[in-house]
Design a protein around this motif. Structure first.
Motif, PDB file in Angstrom:
ATOM      1  N   TRP A  42      57.070  52.090  36.643  1.00  0.00           N
ATOM      2  CA  TRP A  42      57.324  50.650  36.764  1.00  0.00           C
ATOM      3  C   TRP A  42      57.530  50.040  35.376  1.00  0.00           C
ATOM      4  N   LEU A  43      56.682  50.414  34.421  1.00  0.00           N
ATOM      5  CA  LEU A  43      56.827  49.922  33.052  1.00  0.00           C
ATOM      6  C   LEU A  43      58.172  50.353  32.466  1.00  0.00           C
ATOM      7  N   THR A  44      58.570  51.584  32.721  1.00  0.00           N
ATOM      8  CA  THR A  44      59.871  52.058  32.267  1.00  0.00           C
ATOM      9  C   THR A  44      60.985  51.240  32.899  1.00  0.00           C
ATOM     10  N   ASN A  45      60.836  50.908  34.173  1.00  0.00           N
ATOM     11  CA  ASN A  45      61.834  50.094  34.864  1.00  0.00           C
ATOM     12  C   ASN A  45      61.965  48.718  34.216  1.00  0.00           C
ATOM     13  N   VAL A  46      60.855  48.115  33.857  1.00  0.00           N
ATOM     14  CA  VAL A  46      60.875  46.810  33.192  1.00  0.00           C
ATOM     15  C   VAL A  46      61.599  46.914  31.843  1.00  0.00           C
ATOM     16  N   ILE A  47      61.305  47.955  31.088  1.00  0.00           N
ATOM     17  CA  ILE A  47      61.941  48.126  29.780  1.00  0.00           C
ATOM     18  C   ILE A  47      63.437  48.393  29.934  1.00  0.00           C
TER      19      ILE A  47
ATOM     20  N   ILE B 159      56.700  57.254  27.178  1.00  0.00           N
ATOM     21  CA  ILE B 159      56.287  57.158  28.586  1.00  0.00           C
ATOM     22  C   ILE B 159      56.752  58.387  29.345  1.00  0.00           C
TER      23      ILE B 159
ATOM     24  N   GLY C 130      52.768  53.486  37.830  1.00  0.00           N
ATOM     25  CA  GLY C 130      52.666  52.406  36.850  1.00  0.00           C
ATOM     26  C   GLY C 130      53.532  52.669  35.627  1.00  0.00           C
ATOM     27  N   LEU C 131      53.561  53.911  35.177  1.00  0.00           N
ATOM     28  CA  LEU C 131      54.397  54.262  34.024  1.00  0.00           C
ATOM     29  C   LEU C 131      55.885  54.103  34.360  1.00  0.00           C
TER      30      LEU C 131
END
Length: 167
Positions: free
Chosen positions: A110-115, A27, A107-108
């Motif tokens: 945010w996805l990194t934040n979730v991971i 990412i 969005g990327l």
């Protein structure tokens, strides 16, 4: 086999955490250069270089070193995420990126934040994966219903309660 032995889970697999860190690398490489802290190769290289001794230390039983390295990798990814989010916010008023590119980058991140959150939660919940395994408890106790904690040999007496009509 005793009833308590049925409750003991196998050790938590670690490959998912390694895969999550590699996903963060991918990412990060997909972000535009304006949103990357330092050279583009720095974060992925740090993660991979630190993952190798982390995996090896786990395999050879150096659990304290494994735990420390895990915290270091998680901390580095967290700092890189925070830096990229700050750069994203600073980029918004400059209008250097197209709206679609900014939305994709958001969005990327945010996805990194979730991971990253999932990795921290996995690392800290119940003392971490090593301590959870040493305790020999039934799986994760974070999201259990009360009836899931009833020992197998006592469940029969509760089955008859389910068949009675509720008033």
């Amino acid at each position: 086999m005793s009833a308590s032995a049925e409750h003991i889970d196998k050790p938590e697999p670690r490959w998912q955490a390694v895969l999550a860190f590699l996903a963060i690398c991918a990412i990060y490489l997909a972000l535009p250069p304006d949103l990357i802290v330092g050279p583009i190769w720095l974060l992925p290289t740090l993660i991979v270089v630190l993952l190798v001794p982390t995996v090896v230390s786990h395999r050879v039983g150096k659990l304290s070193l494994n735990r420390i390295l895990g915290f270091i990798i998680s901390g580095i990814t967290t700092l890189a995420l925070i830096g990229s989010v700050i750069l994203l916010v600073r980029t918004l008023p400059a209008h250097r990126e197209s709206p679609l590119q900014l939305l994709r980058s958001g969005g990327l991140l945010w996805l990194t934040n979730v991971i990253v959150f999932a990795l921290w939660y996995w690392r800290l919940d119940g003392g971490g994966p090593t301590l959870r395994h040493k305790q020999n408890k039934f799986g994760s106790t974070s999201f259990l219903f009360p009836q899931m904690q009833i020992p197998h040999d006592e469940r029969a007496q509760f089955e008859c309660l389910r068949s009675q009509p509720a008033f």
